[in-house]
Scaffold this motif. Structure first.
Motif, PDB file in Angstrom:
ATOM      1  N   PRO A  21       0.878  -1.148  -0.167  1.00 30.09           N
ATOM      2  CA  PRO A  21       0.050  -0.007   0.102  1.00 30.09           C
ATOM      3  C   PRO A  21       0.710   1.125   0.055  1.00 30.09           C
ATOM      4  CG  PRO A  21      -0.699  -1.691   1.731  1.00 30.09           C
ATOM      5  CD  PRO A  21       0.537  -2.040   1.146  1.00 30.09           C
ATOM      6  N   ARG A  22       0.277   2.270  -0.635  1.00 31.88           N
ATOM      7  CA  ARG A  22       1.018   3.836  -0.645  1.00 31.88           C
ATOM      8  C   ARG A  22      -0.223   4.418  -0.165  1.00 31.88           C
ATOM      9  NH1 ARG A  22       4.072   7.805   0.354  1.00 31.88           N
ATOM     10  NH2 ARG A  22       4.833   8.924  -1.529  1.00 31.88           N
ATOM     11  N   ARG A  23      -0.261   4.963   1.173  1.00 35.00           N
ATOM     12  CA  ARG A  23      -1.348   5.672   1.591  1.00 35.00           C
ATOM     13  C   ARG A  23      -1.623   6.942   1.084  1.00 35.00           C
ATOM     14  NH1 ARG A  23      -4.892   1.246   2.485  1.00 35.00           N
ATOM     15  NH2 ARG A  23      -3.935  -0.185   3.626  1.00 35.00           N
ATOM     16  N   SER A  24      -2.756   7.365   1.230  1.00 36.98           N
ATOM     17  CA  SER A  24      -3.211   8.984   0.559  1.00 36.98           C
ATOM     18  C   SER A  24      -2.332   9.776   1.347  1.00 36.98           C
ATOM     19  CB  SER A  24      -4.555   9.114   0.484  1.00 36.98           C
ATOM     20  OG  SER A  24      -4.751  10.374   0.002  1.00 36.98           O
ATOM     21  N   ASP A  25      -2.678   9.785   2.892  1.00 32.35           N
ATOM     22  CA  ASP A  25      -2.133  10.991   3.587  1.00 32.35           C
ATOM     23  C   ASP A  25      -0.422  10.751   3.781  1.00 32.35           C
ATOM     24  OD1 ASP A  25      -1.959   8.365   5.097  1.00 32.35           O
ATOM     25  OD2 ASP A  25      -2.774   9.283   6.743  1.00 32.35           O
ATOM     26  N   GLU A  26       0.322   9.861   3.272  1.00 34.63           N
ATOM     27  CA  GLU A  26       1.536   9.620   3.177  1.00 34.63           C
ATOM     28  C   GLU A  26       2.520  10.450   1.933  1.00 34.63           C
ATOM     29  OE1 GLU A  26       2.237   5.606   3.823  1.00 34.63           O
ATOM     30  OE2 GLU A  26       1.589   5.447   5.940  1.00 34.63           O
ATOM     31  N   PRO A  80      -5.952  15.876   2.386  1.00 34.52           N
ATOM     32  CA  PRO A  80      -4.683  15.707   2.943  1.00 34.52           C
ATOM     33  C   PRO A  80      -4.517  14.735   4.054  1.00 34.52           C
ATOM     34  CG  PRO A  80      -4.905  17.916   3.491  1.00 34.52           C
ATOM     35  CD  PRO A  80      -6.224  17.476   2.986  1.00 34.52           C
ATOM     36  N   LYS A  81      -5.736  14.347   4.713  1.00 37.94           N
ATOM     37  CA  LYS A  81      -5.949  13.700   6.091  1.00 37.94           C
ATOM     38  C   LYS A  81      -5.956  12.139   5.649  1.00 37.94           C
ATOM     39  CE  LYS A  81      -7.450  17.636   8.651  1.00 37.94           C
ATOM     40  NZ  LYS A  81      -8.688  17.899   9.765  1.00 37.94           N
ATOM     41  N   LYS A  82      -6.180  11.476   6.555  1.00 41.19           N
ATOM     42  CA  LYS A  82      -6.710  10.064   6.456  1.00 41.19           C
ATOM     43  C   LYS A  82      -7.595   9.653   5.146  1.00 41.19           C
ATOM     44  CE  LYS A  82      -7.510   5.408   8.551  1.00 41.19           C
ATOM     45  NZ  LYS A  82      -7.806   4.681   9.777  1.00 41.19           N
ATOM     46  N   ALA A  83      -7.487   8.987   4.474  1.00 41.25           N
ATOM     47  CA  ALA A  83      -8.316   8.525   3.204  1.00 41.25           C
ATOM     48  C   ALA A  83      -9.854   8.302   3.675  1.00 41.25           C
ATOM     49  CB  ALA A  83      -7.664   7.503   2.271  1.00 41.25           C
ATOM     50  N   GLU A 136      -3.794  -9.156   0.309  1.00 38.70           N
ATOM     51  CA  GLU A 136      -5.142  -8.727   0.101  1.00 38.70           C
ATOM     52  C   GLU A 136      -5.209  -7.278   0.917  1.00 38.70           C
ATOM     53  OE1 GLU A 136      -9.887 -10.058   1.524  1.00 38.70           O
ATOM     54  OE2 GLU A 136      -8.548 -11.472   0.894  1.00 38.70           O
ATOM     55  N   VAL A 137      -5.586  -6.206   0.164  1.00 38.17           N
ATOM     56  CA  VAL A 137      -5.367  -5.014   0.931  1.00 38.17           C
ATOM     57  C   VAL A 137      -6.605  -4.025   0.566  1.00 38.17           C
ATOM     58  CG1 VAL A 137      -3.927  -2.862   0.745  1.00 38.17           C
ATOM     59  CG2 VAL A 137      -2.812  -5.014   0.831  1.00 38.17           C
ATOM     60  N   GLU A 138      -7.076  -3.366   1.688  1.00 37.93           N
ATOM     61  CA  GLU A 138      -8.195  -2.476   1.312  1.00 37.93           C
ATOM     62  C   GLU A 138      -7.672  -0.820   0.975  1.00 37.93           C
ATOM     63  OE1 GLU A 138     -12.011  -2.028   3.969  1.00 37.93           O
ATOM     64  OE2 GLU A 138     -10.701  -0.344   4.166  1.00 37.93           O
ATOM     65  N   LEU A 139      -8.225  -0.261   0.007  1.00 35.56           N
ATOM     66  CA  LEU A 139      -7.844   1.117  -0.420  1.00 35.56           C
ATOM     67  C   LEU A 139      -9.012   1.608  -0.430  1.00 35.56           C
ATOM     68  CD1 LEU A 139      -5.318   0.497  -3.644  1.00 35.56           C
ATOM     69  CD2 LEU A 139      -4.700   0.547  -1.091  1.00 35.56           C
ATOM     70  N   ARG A 140      -8.748   3.288  -0.132  1.00 36.47           N
ATOM     71  CA  ARG A 140      -9.770   4.399  -0.151  1.00 36.47           C
ATOM     72  C   ARG A 140      -9.252   5.218  -1.164  1.00 36.47           C
ATOM     73  NH1 ARG A 140     -12.773   3.837   4.734  1.00 36.47           N
ATOM     74  NH2 ARG A 140     -14.396   5.351   3.646  1.00 36.47           N
ATOM     75  N   GLU A 141     -10.096   6.213  -1.151  1.00 36.28           N
ATOM     76  CA  GLU A 141      -9.939   7.412  -2.393  1.00 36.28           C
ATOM     77  C   GLU A 141      -8.465   8.135  -1.708  1.00 36.28           C
ATOM     78  OE1 GLU A 141     -12.728  10.440  -2.773  1.00 36.28           O
ATOM     79  OE2 GLU A 141     -14.179   8.820  -3.631  1.00 36.28           O
ATOM     80  N   GLY A 142      -7.690   8.127  -2.869  1.00 35.76           N
ATOM     81  CA  GLY A 142      -6.295   8.590  -2.847  1.00 35.76           C
ATOM     82  C   GLY A 142      -5.173   7.874  -2.567  1.00 35.76           C
ATOM     83  N   ASP A 143      -5.339   6.490  -2.061  1.00 37.40           N
ATOM     84  CA  ASP A 143      -4.612   5.435  -1.661  1.00 37.40           C
ATOM     85  C   ASP A 143      -4.065   4.877  -3.213  1.00 37.40           C
ATOM     86  OD1 ASP A 143      -4.975   5.609   0.892  1.00 37.40           O
ATOM     87  OD2 ASP A 143      -6.360   4.116   1.160  1.00 37.40           O
ATOM     88  N   GLY A 144      -3.143   4.239  -2.971  1.00 32.74           N
ATOM     89  CA  GLY A 144      -2.566   3.590  -4.191  1.00 32.74           C
ATOM     90  C   GLY A 144      -1.855   2.222  -3.742  1.00 32.74           C
ATOM     91  N   GLY A 145      -1.284   1.387  -4.583  1.00 31.81           N
ATOM     92  CA  GLY A 145      -0.457   0.241  -4.318  1.00 31.81           C
ATOM     93  C   GLY A 145       0.575  -0.144  -5.196  1.00 31.81           C
ATOM     94  N   TYR A 146       1.674  -0.557  -4.720  1.00 35.45           N
ATOM     95  CA  TYR A 146       2.768  -0.930  -5.567  1.00 35.45           C
ATOM     96  C   TYR A 146       2.290  -2.515  -5.845  1.00 35.45           C
ATOM     97  CZ  TYR A 146       5.709   3.142  -4.567  1.00 35.45           C
ATOM     98  OH  TYR A 146       6.352   4.169  -4.414  1.00 35.45           O
ATOM     99  N   LEU A 147       2.599  -3.102  -7.128  1.00 33.55           N
ATOM    100  CA  LEU A 147       2.315  -4.382  -7.332  1.00 33.55           C
ATOM    101  C   LEU A 147       3.639  -5.148  -7.846  1.00 33.55           C
ATOM    102  CD1 LEU A 147      -1.227  -3.560  -9.341  1.00 33.55           C
ATOM    103  CD2 LEU A 147      -0.860  -3.892  -7.095  1.00 33.55           C
TER     104      LEU A 147
END
Length: 269
Positions: free
Chosen positions: A8-13, A213-216, A232-243
């Motif tokens: 995961p690449r979290r939005s607020d990071e 800019p806060k938690k997604a 298995e990972v949950e993502l919200r708006e602004g989140d991403g993920g390296y695959l």
């Protein structure tokens, strides 16, 4: 079929900035955002999510030796460049510039509303960074992306693209990168297969509900890669993920929330 590891690449990071006229997020190091852990990934060098205030924008500036493309989420993006191209790009438009030996361009919000778009840069294939500049646009309807991945960008060397500016289909990029977009309705599940050899990918959930800019929050997705560790990972708006994909591996994305989610997927060879 082997699995996909999801990091995961979290939005607020992400890097982010509010300049009043521009509200922006940076997945990778860019401008004043420096991060040695997030410099690039495969051919993918820049993934910015920009909101530009009405009647403002990026003035004329220059680029060279990058593949630069924009995907319009809402509003209209006004483009002008030193090759003589001037266009108004609506939602769903994909604009591709192979900067090559060098171009100058400006990007502004057209009309009386904010423009929200994703700005993406890719590294060109070896030996192609100093080619002649080129410009393409493509338009994709919401229907083409509803509960399925539509191919928006593909390598210029592949049979999937046309180098004719008036043709439809994916825009040609001088890079080993494919970009897909999907609109996923609540309860729907879609999948993408990374056919052939093991390689990299990246997924990004567009932040459609507003600059945060806060938690997604917003839309909610479950990514299933079929691998026990980070499979298995949950993502919200602004989140991403390296695959990190195995050979002939499949990634499933399920919308477990109550909002339509807009997703970009990069297949990086």
């Amino acid at each position: 079929m082997t699995g996909v590891k999801i990091i995961p690449r979290r939005s607020d990071e992400r890097g982010h900035a509010d300049h009043d006229w521009l509200k922006t997020f940076h997945t990778f190091a860019f401008a004043n955002y420096s991060d040695i852990e997030h410099q690039s990934f495969g051919a993918l060098r820049v993934l910015n999510e920009d909101r530009v205030k009405a009647h403002t924008g990026f003035g004329t500036h220059s680029h060279r030796e990058f593949e630069i493309f924009s995907y319009v989420v809402s509003g209209e993006l006004e483009h002008s460049d030193s090759m003589g191209n001037t266009e108004i790009l609506p939602r769903g438009a994909l604009q591709m510039t192979s900067t090559g030996t060098g171009i100058s361009h400006s990007e502004k919000a057209h009309g009386n509303q904010e423009v929200h778009f994703c700005q993406i840069w890719a590294m060109p294939r070896p030996g192609e960074g100093k080619g002649k500049p080129a410009y393409f646009t493509r338009n994709f309807t919401d229907g083409e992306k509803l509960n399925k991945f539509a191919l928006l960008v593909a390598p210029s060397t592949s049979s999937e693209v046309s180098l004719n500016r008036e043709d439809k289909g994916p825009a040609p990029v001088r890079s080993q990168l494919r970009m897909y977009a999907a609109l996923i309705e609540p309860g729907a599940t879609i999948a993408h297969t990374f056919s052939g050899k093991a390689r990299k990918g990246y997924v990004h959930v567009i932040q459609k509900s507003g600059y945060n800019p806060k938690k997604a929050g917003g839309a909610r997705l479950q990514l299933i890669g079929g691998q026990a560790e980070e499979g298995e990972v949950e993502l919200r708006e602004g989140d991403g993920g390296y695959l990190l994909t195995g050979a002939d591996s499949e990634l499933k994305i399920e919308n477990t929330g109550e909002q339509v989610a807009e997703v970009l997927l990069f297949d990086l060879e």
